[in-house]
Design a protein around this motif. Structure first.
Motif, PDB file in Angstrom:
ATOM      1  N   GLY A   1      11.023  -2.685   0.854  1.00  0.00           N
ATOM      2  CA  GLY A   1      12.162  -2.719   1.759  1.00  0.00           C
ATOM      3  C   GLY A   1      11.836  -2.103   3.101  1.00  0.00           C
ATOM      4  O   GLY A   1      12.209  -2.630   4.158  1.00  0.00           O
ATOM      5  N   PHE A   2      11.108  -0.987   3.077  1.00  0.00           N
ATOM      6  CA  PHE A   2      10.758  -0.307   4.325  1.00  0.00           C
ATOM      7  C   PHE A   2       9.847  -1.172   5.190  1.00  0.00           C
ATOM      8  O   PHE A   2      10.137  -1.438   6.370  1.00  0.00           O
ATOM      9  CB  PHE A   2      10.080   1.030   4.011  1.00  0.00           C
TER      10      PHE A   2
ATOM     11  N   ALA B   1      10.418  -6.870  10.389  1.00  0.00           N
ATOM     12  CA  ALA B   1      11.428  -7.801  10.893  1.00  0.00           C
ATOM     13  C   ALA B   1      12.110  -7.247  12.145  1.00  0.00           C
ATOM     14  O   ALA B   1      12.358  -7.979  13.106  1.00  0.00           O
ATOM     15  CB  ALA B   1      12.461  -8.089   9.808  1.00  0.00           C
ATOM     16  N   ASN B   2      12.406  -5.939  12.135  1.00  0.00           N
ATOM     17  CA  ASN B   2      13.066  -5.321  13.293  1.00  0.00           C
ATOM     18  C   ASN B   2      12.164  -5.291  14.523  1.00  0.00           C
ATOM     19  O   ASN B   2      12.604  -5.591  15.638  1.00  0.00           O
ATOM     20  CB  ASN B   2      13.504  -3.894  12.950  1.00  0.00           C
TER      21      ASN B   2
ATOM     22  N   GLY C   1       8.822 -10.214   8.308  1.00  0.00           N
ATOM     23  CA  GLY C   1       9.280  -9.461   7.152  1.00  0.00           C
ATOM     24  C   GLY C   1       9.043 -10.194   5.841  1.00  0.00           C
ATOM     25  O   GLY C   1       8.680  -9.584   4.832  1.00  0.00           O
ATOM     26  N   GLY C   2       9.236 -11.510   5.854  1.00  0.00           N
ATOM     27  CA  GLY C   2       9.036 -12.288   4.629  1.00  0.00           C
ATOM     28  C   GLY C   2       7.598 -12.265   4.152  1.00  0.00           C
ATOM     29  O   GLY C   2       7.327 -12.149   2.959  1.00  0.00           O
TER      30      GLY C   2
ATOM     31  N   TRP D   1       6.412 -10.660   0.677  1.00  0.00           N
ATOM     32  CA  TRP D   1       5.701 -11.471  -0.317  1.00  0.00           C
ATOM     33  C   TRP D   1       4.397 -10.802  -0.730  1.00  0.00           C
ATOM     34  O   TRP D   1       4.057 -10.772  -1.915  1.00  0.00           O
ATOM     35  CB  TRP D   1       5.397 -12.862   0.250  1.00  0.00           C
ATOM     36  N   ARG D   2       3.650 -10.241   0.228  1.00  0.00           N
ATOM     37  CA  ARG D   2       2.376  -9.632  -0.116  1.00  0.00           C
ATOM     38  C   ARG D   2       2.563  -8.434  -1.040  1.00  0.00           C
ATOM     39  O   ARG D   2       1.826  -8.263  -2.014  1.00  0.00           O
ATOM     40  CB  ARG D   2       1.641  -9.200   1.168  1.00  0.00           C
ATOM     41  N   ILE D   3       3.553  -7.612  -0.756  1.00  0.00           N
ATOM     42  CA  ILE D   3       3.771  -6.404  -1.550  1.00  0.00           C
ATOM     43  C   ILE D   3       4.199  -6.750  -2.972  1.00  0.00           C
ATOM     44  O   ILE D   3       3.708  -6.157  -3.943  1.00  0.00           O
ATOM     45  CB  ILE D   3       4.820  -5.505  -0.872  1.00  0.00           C
TER      46      ILE D   3
END
Length: 344
Positions: free
Chosen positions: A112-113, A119-120, A129-130, A134-136
């Motif tokens: 989430g972080f 994204a921000n 962000g996506g 996805w990688r994490i």
């Protein structure tokens, strides 16, 4: 007549599927988003050009050096609170979608972080962000469907938080302050309408566990408790981010809290629509125009620059380091597993 009908049907069958399925209105709407984005960027360019030509770099640098240390420390603390709220987005979302694979709390907070900071700060949230999300999560076997559902929940969290903060602000704004929409009655009507919409959503979600279809995915909606948690996380995120800039701005340019929070929210959404990295330029222009700030204020320019450094650049550097650490640990574990398999 009977001989003409097959010809008409044959002509319909030969039409390309996209021509039949896409109406003129739908084709027109494809250009609405880019047109709005270009209009916002153009308007921002005008406002920023006026600021650039009205103040000198020396004046801005002087304002930066004159910024009280306690304001900078308070801005950093607000940022830390906001980052904690951002990290909680995926934790709440995972509880909603009930993914079968075991995803630890630590990984959910990291996902989430990193995803929300990317994204921000970088813009294009689905791409930046996506990809990070996805990688994490792909490291523990989660697929694109999980990432898609988490992204939808993240957007729902952000929007619900914005509506909650703006709704409460407009509903309970003090009568002695200047109205946001020209009249306190209109402000309260808008605020109550937003609050009723949120209450209606929670009630709708609480009656029965809902599922909606988005594209080819079935996405579970949150129950009443999860919906409330998402609103709180989004609201804390928004208030903390707004607080970061609030403590940096000169006191005389923020007339009242209600107008400031609404202006900040509008600036945030304008930056998202414009799709510039972190809403840069568009967000600043919305703040300056919304608060009716004079263009020749070097202390305001200094505050906006510090806000970018504290709330966007610093967290982005940390998120990159954290993603690199997660990647390094994953590769080391994969190497150990391969070595163990070879020995066996």
């Amino acid at each position: 007549m009977s001989e003409e009908r097959p010809n008409v049907l044959q002509q319909l069958d030969e039409k390309p599927p996209e021509d039949v399925a896409t109406s003129p209105i739908q084709r027109t709407l494809r250009y609405v988003g880019p047109a709005i984005a270009l209009a916002l960027i153009a308007a921002a360019a005008v406002v920023l050009w006026e600021m650039v030509t009205s103040v000198s770099l020396d004046e801005v640098a002087g304002s930066l050096y004159a910024m009280p240390v306690w304001r900078i420390v308070l801005a950093i603390l607000c940022t830390l609170v906001g980052l904690a709220a951002l990290a909680s987005y995926d934790l709440v979302a995972l509880a909603v979608i009930r993914h079968a694979l075991p995803i630890s709390t630590r990984r959910a907070l990291a996902g989430g972080f990193v995803a929300n900071v990317f994204a921000n700060a970088l813009g294009l949230p689905l791409l930046s962000g996506g990809t990070a999300r996805w990688r994490i999560y792909s490291m523990v076997g989660a697929g694109l469907s999980v990432v898609g559902r988490l992204t939808v929940m993240s957007w729902l969290t952000m929007w619900s938080g914005i509506l909650l903060v703006v709704g409460l602000t407009l509903t309970f704004e003090p009568g002695g302050q200047a109205s946001v929409f020209g009249d306190h009655l209109i402000d309260r009507v808008v605020g109550v309408a937003l609050m009723l919409a949120l209450v209606g959503f929670v009630a709708w979600a609480g009656v029965i566990r809902r599922t909606i279809r988005l594209g080819g995915w079935s996405i579970r909606m949150p129950n009443a408790g999860s919906a409330a948690a998402m609103m709180i996380a989004g609201a804390v995120d928004l208030v903390a981010a707004a607080g970061t800039l609030y403590v940096l701005l000169p006191a005389d340019v923020v007339p009242d809290l209600a107008r400031y929070l609404v202006t900040y929210s509008v600036g945030l959404l304008a930056g998202i629509v414009a799709s510039t990295p972190g809403g840069i330029g568009v967000f600043e222009a919305a703040i300056v125009a919304g608060l009716d700030i004079a263009a020749d204020r070097p202390d305001v320019a200094a505050a906006l620059i510090l806000f970018r450094l504290i709330y966007f650049f610093g967290p982005l550097v940390f998120a990159l380091a954290l993603l690199g650490l997660i990647e390094l640990r994953h590769r080391r574990r994969a190497g150990c597993d391969d070595a163990g398999t070879g020995d066996a």
